[in-house]
Write an enzyme that holds these catalytic residues in place. Structure first.
Site, PDB file in Angstrom:
ATOM      1  CG  ASP A  54      42.044  45.158  47.729  1.00  0.00           C
ATOM      2  OD1 ASP A  54      42.316  45.613  46.599  1.00  0.00           O
ATOM      3  OD2 ASP A  54      42.174  43.953  48.003  1.00  0.00           O
ATOM      4  CB  SER A  55      38.711  43.756  44.926  1.00  0.00           C
ATOM      5  OG  SER A  55      40.034  43.261  44.900  1.00  0.00           O
ATOM      6  CB  CYS A  92      41.631  47.798  44.625  1.00  0.00           C
ATOM      7  SG  CYS A  92      41.217  46.681  43.285  1.00  0.00           S
ATOM      8  CD  GLU A 112      42.695  35.820  46.404  1.00  0.00           C
ATOM      9  OE1 GLU A 112      41.742  35.048  46.259  1.00  0.00           O
ATOM     10  OE2 GLU A 112      42.582  37.066  46.348  1.00  0.00           O
ATOM     11  CG  HIS A 167      46.716  39.335  45.164  1.00  0.00           C
ATOM     12  ND1 HIS A 167      45.827  40.387  45.211  1.00  0.00           N
ATOM     13  CD2 HIS A 167      46.044  38.247  45.604  1.00  0.00           C
ATOM     14  CE1 HIS A 167      44.662  39.939  45.667  1.00  0.00           C
ATOM     15  NE2 HIS A 167      44.775  38.646  45.899  1.00  0.00           N
TER      16      HIS A 167
HETATM   17  N1  DGL Z   1      43.032  44.043  44.182  1.00  0.00           N
HETATM   18  C1  DGL Z   1      43.142  43.732  42.780  1.00  0.00           C
HETATM   19  C2  DGL Z   1      44.182  44.653  42.143  1.00  0.00           C
HETATM   20  O1  DGL Z   1      45.053  45.194  42.797  1.00  0.00           O
HETATM   21  C3  DGL Z   1      43.508  42.274  42.544  1.00  0.00           C
HETATM   22  C4  DGL Z   1      42.413  41.297  42.926  1.00  0.00           C
HETATM   23  C5  DGL Z   1      41.139  41.455  42.096  1.00  0.00           C
HETATM   24  O2  DGL Z   1      41.198  41.234  40.866  1.00  0.00           O
HETATM   25  O3  DGL Z   1      40.133  41.807  42.672  1.00  0.00           O
HETATM   26  O4  DGL Z   1      44.135  44.874  40.956  1.00  0.00           O
END
Ligand code: DGL
Length: 275
Positions: A12-13, A75, A152, A189
């Site tokens: 994930d990011s 992600c 967050e 999120h």
């Molecule tokens: N993990 C990203 C998503 O599910 C959200 C957070 C980001 O923009 O990095 O799209």
């Protein structure tokens, strides 16, 4: 892959993909997990295809090099923008979140009209709309960029977040989609906002959590690779081993990550990915 416990790499990011890891741990406790959060380079949701693909491929290689036998791209943005690129670069099977989310929406929507919420980049890619249209559904996609920073911040039950969500959903369910009967949470999120979104979304709407649907897709995938046998079942009874890699502060990952995972996080290793 052999007849034993598998090691699943989750990418994930940042922290949000821990909602996917949580769903995986609930459904597949008989595996070990490596989680990579690219916290130094988040958010991905406002970045270009080129950048997201490059970052995601680097992370995928890192997880493979550390023993991942299956990759889960938790992600939504990385899946929507770069799943094909990641699959082409990886040497192990790769599962993204968009197809399982679309499949789950197709099974719950009766009138075949759904709303998808996600980041700016996910929505602009129309990955969800394409996956839903391929299953005969009409989709309206809505970018909700303010929700990631609010989650967050820990404001999951805050009046401001509720108001922001109400504005977004009013817009999402407008323009001919008043009767849409499913809402797809197309961002890592948003599962944390599920109780609030349940209150804010029209009462007749089913909420589709792509974290849960992805865990089911991974379980199905593992079953085809790891057939049941008494010896393998025995091995899979041990508790999952978890390892975390973060590209920014280990301390921050632990602190924020616990909210997404729902329990304490130990064993976080800092990773410095060279550009
Ligand atoms: N993990 C990203 C998503 O599910 C959200 C957070 C980001 O923009 O990095 O799209």
């Amino acid at each position: 892959m052999t007849l034993r416990r598998s090691t699943i790499g989750v990418f994930d990011s940042g922290f949000g993909g821990l909602t996917v890891l949580k769903a995986l741990l609930e459904l597949i406790p008989g595996a070990d997990y490596l989680y990579f959060g690219d916290t130094a380079r988040l958010p991905y949701g406002s970045k270009s295809v080129e950048t997201v693909a490059r970052y995601a491929v680097e992370a995928a290689h890192y997880l493979e090099a550390h023993g991942a036998e299956l990759l889960v791209i938790a992600c939504n943005t990385a899946t929507a923008l770069a799943l094909d690129r990641i699959k082409a670069a990886a040497h192990v099977p790769v599962v993204g979140v968009v197809e399982p989310g679309a499949e789950a929406a197709a099974s719950v929507s009766k009138n075949k009209r759904v709303v998808v919420i996600g980041t700016e980049a996910t929505v602009s890619s129309h990955a969800y709309r394409k996956a839903l249209e391929a299953r005969g559904l009409d989709a309206q996609e809505k970018a909700c960029p303010l929700l990631v920073p609010l989650v967050e911040e820990g404001w999951v039950e805050h009046a401001v977040t509720e108001q922001v969500a109400r504005i977004y959903l009013d817009e999402a369910f407008a323009h001919g989609f008043h009767d849409a009967d499913a809402l797809v949470l197309g961002c890592t999120h948003y599962p944390l906002l599920k109780p609030m979104l349940r209150r804010v979304a029209p009462a007749h709407v089913s909420i589709v959590d792509s974290a849960e649907s992805t865990a089911h897709a991974v379980a199905a995938h593992l079953q085809t690779l790891l057939p049941a046998s008494p010896a393998a079942d025995e091995e899979r009874r041990a508790l999952p081993r978890l390892k975390f890699f973060a590209t920014d502060s280990v301390e921050k990952f632990r602190r924020l990550g616990e909210r997404f995972l729902g329990h304490t996080i130990e064993g976080v290793q800092h990773v410095d990915l060279k550009e």
